[in-house]
Design a protein around this motif. Structure first.
Motif, PDB file in Angstrom:
ATOM      1  N   HIS A  73       0.581   0.022   3.375  1.00  0.00           N
ATOM      2  CA  HIS A  73       1.358   0.252   2.281  1.00  0.00           C
ATOM      3  C   HIS A  73       2.056   1.672   2.414  1.00  0.00           C
ATOM      4  O   HIS A  73       3.045   2.097   1.925  1.00  0.00           O
ATOM      5  CB  HIS A  73       0.436   0.200   1.245  1.00  0.00           C
ATOM      6  CG  HIS A  73       1.167   0.392  -0.135  1.00  0.00           C
ATOM      7  ND1 HIS A  73       2.080  -0.770  -0.834  1.00  0.00           N
ATOM      8  CD2 HIS A  73       1.450   1.419  -1.135  1.00  0.00           C
ATOM      9  CE1 HIS A  73       2.330  -0.053  -2.032  1.00  0.00           C
ATOM     10  NE2 HIS A  73       2.119   1.104  -2.238  1.00  0.00           N
ATOM     11  N   HIS A 112       5.755   2.895   2.205  1.00  0.00           N
ATOM     12  CA  HIS A 112       6.501   4.040   1.176  1.00  0.00           C
ATOM     13  C   HIS A 112       7.228   5.246   2.124  1.00  0.00           C
ATOM     14  O   HIS A 112       8.300   5.465   2.075  1.00  0.00           O
ATOM     15  CB  HIS A 112       5.476   4.852   0.338  1.00  0.00           C
ATOM     16  CG  HIS A 112       5.214   4.230  -0.800  1.00  0.00           C
ATOM     17  ND1 HIS A 112       5.924   3.787  -1.790  1.00  0.00           N
ATOM     18  CD2 HIS A 112       3.917   3.775  -1.457  1.00  0.00           C
ATOM     19  CE1 HIS A 112       5.487   3.462  -2.827  1.00  0.00           C
ATOM     20  NE2 HIS A 112       4.146   3.013  -2.793  1.00  0.00           N
ATOM     21  N   ASP A 129       6.476   0.485  -6.075  1.00  0.00           N
ATOM     22  CA  ASP A 129       6.204  -0.429  -5.152  1.00  0.00           C
ATOM     23  C   ASP A 129       7.157  -1.730  -5.143  1.00  0.00           C
ATOM     24  O   ASP A 129       7.657  -2.221  -6.050  1.00  0.00           O
ATOM     25  CB  ASP A 129       4.690  -1.092  -5.285  1.00  0.00           C
ATOM     26  CG  ASP A 129       3.745  -0.192  -4.990  1.00  0.00           C
ATOM     27  OD1 ASP A 129       4.026   0.922  -4.735  1.00  0.00           O
ATOM     28  OD2 ASP A 129       2.788  -0.424  -5.370  1.00  0.00           O
TER      29      ASP A 129
HETATM   30 ZN    ZN Z   1       2.635   2.194  -3.738  1.00  0.00          ZN
END
Ligand code: ZN
Ligand code: KG4
Length: 346
Positions: free
Chosen positions: A125, A129, A310
């Motif tokens: 993750h 980003h 997100d």
């Molecule tokens: Zn995040």
């Protein structure tokens, strides 16, 4: 690689990747093609579900992901105008995040990959980003000073290429997004804290002069003392102004971030400065980072505001990078709630 190709015979061959993100409280799917353009990006937020609790409730998150993930994927494919069988690969967030939430995305990705005969790749993750800067700008120079500021993380890295990072420093306690969320919860402003504190503080002055923690300490961050300073101020002054507190808190956070970025630019003089993660949606941070980048003649790389928090498009970009670098994963991978970046010297 197995799978068919996305355009009719005779046209240019298009290779598309389906990306799935369920690590926390957004259920997201996106289709990203192999030149990294986003053909669709769907984000179903669970904010309303968690708001009354002032934070994410893991069990509720998993159940909501389970209910939402299939319709979100269907919509992403429909908006991209592509059938599952015409995809090239599937990327899914493998960690870090909530174990039950991650599991929903991973199980779904594996099942679809099996059904459609596609390779699957597990994505970090945090790499997602860091890759979100490609959603604004396909020409990304290296090395970069990259600041990752989200609900779960606050770290400054130096990045010499996709997947190649050196850690300069990180927080010793709360992440900055967490500090925003805790302060907002304390003030009774709801969850998540970032947007509401931004809104309250817009145009207001920093009158309270809260501490700027660890300003002199290299690239190390700390935000829990700042949160305590806010709590102490509110306790001592029951007639406090929300706007004053919000503006002074945001100013203190921003001063710290900008000071660390300035130090890194002075030390390394890199051609690019990347700012990613949910807090990169902050209009103040975006504006102040641009001023700083201009001062150093450095290119500011920052995702579009809506892609800072997100989403699956960033997982798609990081998925393509990983697929090209390392190939697909064995179908045995599982959720890694505490996954970190793999650091290698820049
Ligand atoms: Zn995040
Ligand atoms: O990247 P993200 O969506 O999730 C994690 O990976 O953690 O980041 C969420 C964090 C939350 O703490 C939220 O308060 C913060 O990003 N955030 C913001 C803004 N929008 C979201 N912080 C400051 N300004 C914003 N506009």
């Amino acid at each position: 690689m197995p799978g068919h190709h996305g355009r009719p015979a005779g046209g240019p061959v298009s290779r598309n990747l389906l990306a799935i993100e369920t690590s926390c409280d957004e259920t997201a799917a996106a289709v990203v093609d192999d030149d990294l353009s986003v053909r669709s990006s769907v984000v179903a937020s669970q904010i309303d579900l968690h708001a009354e609790f002032g934070g994410v409730v893991p069990e509720l998150a998993s159940r909501a992901h389970l209910e939402t993930v299939t319709p979100v994927i269907e919509r992403a494919l429909r908006e991209a105008g592509i059938a599952g069988g015409d995809l090239t690969a599937i990327a899914v967030t493998a960690g870090p995040g909530l174990v039950g939430a991650l599991l929903v995305g991973i199980a779904t990705a594996k099942a679809l990959a099996l059904g459609w005969g596609l390779p699957v790749v597990g994505v970090n993750h945090l790499e997602g980003h860091l890759a979100s800067v490609y959603l604004a700008d396909r020409e990304v120079p290296f090395p970069q000073i990259a600041l990752l500021v989200s609900g779960g993380h606050c770290m400054l890295t130096r990045c010499s290429g996709p997947g190649r990072y050196e850690l300069l420093g990180e927080t010793v306690d709360d992440s900055i997004g967490e500090a925003y969320d805790k302060v907002a919860r304390y003030l009774g402003l709801g969850y998540p804290g970032g947007p509401v504190l931004d809104r309250l503080s817009a145009g207001a002055e920093d009158l309270l002069a809260f501490p700027r923690p660890m300003l002199a300490d290299g690239y190390t961050f700390s935000f829990s003392g700042l949160k305590t300073a806010v709590v102490n101020h509110v306790r001592a002054d029951p007639g406090f102004s929300e706007t004053e507190v919000a503006a002074s808190f945001v100013a203190a956070c921003m001063d710290v971030l900008i000071a660390k970025l300035r130090r890194a630019l002075e030390e390394f003089g890199d051609p690019a400065l990347a700012i990613v993660g949910g807090v990169a949606a902050s209009p103040v941070l975006r504006a102040r980072a641009q001023v700083l980048a201009d001062e150093f003649g450095t290119r500011l790389l920052i995702p579009p505001q809506a892609m800072a928090t997100d989403n699956a498009a960033m997982i798609g970009v990081a998925g393509w990078h990983k697929l090209r670098r390392e190939g697909a994963d064995a179908a045995t991978f599982g959720p890694e709630p505490d996954l970190r970046l793999r650091f290698a010297p820049a």
